[in-house]
Design an enzyme around this catalytic site. Structure first.
Site: not given
Ligand code: HIF
Length: 288
Positions: A46, A50, A189
Site C-alpha cells: 500500500r 500510494h 478481503w
Molecule cells: Fe487499496 N485500499 N485501494 N490498493 N490496498 C486499502 C488497503 C490496501 C483502495 C482503497 C483501499 C489498490 C487500489 C485501491 C492495497 C493495495 C492496493 C484500504 C484500507 C482502502 C480503503 C486501508 C486501511 O484501512 O488500512 C481503492 C479505492 C483502490 C482503487 C480500486 C491497488 C490495487 C488493488 C492499486 C493496490 O495495489 C493493500 C495491499 C491494502 C492493505 C493494506 C494493509 O494495511 O493491510
C-alpha cells in the site's frame, strides 16, 4: 590522480547501493507476529502504491519520484492514514543504506512484499531522487473507496492506465485488510491476507456480498461468514461489464493474473520517474 578524484566524487548515490542486499533486508522486516495478520507485506504494498498513485500524466506531476509521501504535507492526506507503520518499519534501512533514496526504498519494499508473499517477479529500477515538501501533490489524487467504476476510471486513467491494467492491479486487494482506525472500513478481503493469490477475483465472483450492518461507512461483507469484505470501489469490478471480463479471466487463470499484475505494478512504480540512462533493471530472486 585527478581523474580518479573526479570520477569518485561524481558517482551518483543510487549507484553506491547494493540493492540485492536491501531486498534481503526488507524481506527480513516482513514478519512480525504482533502486527496485524503477522506481516508488514500488505502495508508495504500500500505504501509503494500510494507513493506512486499521485501521478498525473497531463501535468507530469506526482508519482513515486521524490519520495514525497514521507513529508507531513502528503503523509497527512486522509488516504495515507496508517502508512506511518510501513515508513517507520523501513526507517532503519534508510540509516543502514544512507545512499538509497526514500523513493527507491518505498517502491522496492512493495516489490519485495509482492514477491515474498508468493506473487510474481516484478521488474524494478533504482535511481529515483528525493524531493522537498514543495513537491508534494495536492490532496485528492488517490481513489475514494466509497465510489464506483466511473471514479476508479477517472483516477487510473489520469495515471495512464487502461481497463485491463486497472483490473489486473486490483487483485492486490487479496492482501491485507481494512482498519477502522485508518480508512474507517473493516476487515480482510479473504482468509489468507498474507499470501499473494488471485483470491480477490474468486471471492468477488463466488460470494454473495451484502451491505454490512454497522455504524461505519457503507461496505460489503460476505453473506455466508460475514468475515470478509469488499469496498464499494471493489464491487465496481463485479458490476461493471468491461472490468468484469478481466475479473473472470483472472479468477480462472492465476498465471495470467500474475503476468499482467507484474507488468501493471512495475508500471505504477515507475510513473513519472526520470531514471538515469544507465539504471539497470532488477529482477530479484525470491528468497527461499
Ligand atoms: Fe487499496 N485500499 N485501494 N490498493 N490496498 C486499502 C488497503 C490496501 C483502495 C482503497 C483501499 C489498490 C487500489 C485501491 C492495497 C493495495 C492496493 C484500504 C484500507 C482502502 C480503503 C486501508 C486501511 O484501512 O488500512 C481503492 C479505492 C483502490 C482503487 C480500486 C491497488 C490495487 C488493488 C492499486 C493496490 O495495489 C493493500 C495491499 C491494502 C492493505 C493494506 C494493509 O494495511 O493491510
Amino acid at each position: 590522480a585527478g581523474w580518479y578524484f573526479y570520477s569518485n566524487e561524481t558517482t551518483p548515490s543510487w549507484k553506491k547501493v547494493n540493492y540485492n542486499s536491501v531486498y534481503k533486508d526488507i524481506a527480513g522486516l516482513l514478519e512480525d507476529e504482533d502486527y496485524d495478520d503477522g506481516s508488514y507485506g500488505p502495508v508495504f504494498v500500500r505504501l509503494a502504491w500510494h507513493a506512486s498513485g499521485t501521478y498525473d500524466k497531463k501535468t507530469r506531476t506526482g508519482g513515486s519520484d521524490g519520495g514525497t509521501i514521507r513529508h507531513p504535507a502528503e503523509a497527512g492526506h486522509g488516504a495515507n492514514n496508517g502508512l506511518e507503520h510501513a515508513r517507520d518499519r523501513l526507517e532503519p534501512l534508510k540509516k543502514q543504506y544512507p545512499n538509497i533514496s526514500y523513493a527507491d526504498l518505498y517502491t522496492l519494499a512493495g516489490v519485495v512484499a509482492v514477491q515474498e508473499l508468493g506473487g510474481p517477479t516484478v521488474r524494478w529500477r533504482p535511481g529515483r531522487e528525493d524531493k522537498t515538501e514543495a513537491d508534494c501533490t495536492p490532496d485528492g489524487r488517490l481513489p475514494d473507496a466509497s465510489q464506483g467504476a466511473d471514479h476508479v476510471r477517472d483516477i487510473f486513467y489520469r495515471m495512464g492506465f487502461n481497463d485491463q491494467e486497472i483490473a489486473a492491479l486490483v487483485g492486490a486487494h487479496a492482501l491485507g485488510r481494512c482498519h477502522t482506525s485508518r480508512s474507517g472500513f473493516e476487515g480482510p478481503w479473504n482468509a489468507s491476507p498474507t499470501s499473494f493469490t488471485n483470491f480477490f477475483y474468486t471471492e468477488l465472483l463466488n460470494n454473495t456480498w451484502v451491505p454490512k450492518k454497522w455504524n461505519g461507512p457503507f461496505q460489503y461483507v460476505d453473506k455466508q461468514s460475514g468475515q470478509f469484505m469488499m469496498l464499494p470501489a471493489d464491487m465496481a469490478f463485479k458490476k461493471d461489464s468491461e472490468f468484469r471480463k478481466y475479473v473472470e479471466k483472472y479468477a480462472a487463470d492465476q498465471d495470467a493474473f500474475f503476468e499482467d499484475f507484474a507488468k501493471a505494478f512495475a508500471k505504477l512504480l515507475e510513473l513519472g520517474v526520470k531514471f538515469p540512462e544507465d539504471a539497470p533493471v532488477y529482477e530479484f530472486k525470491t528468497l527461499e
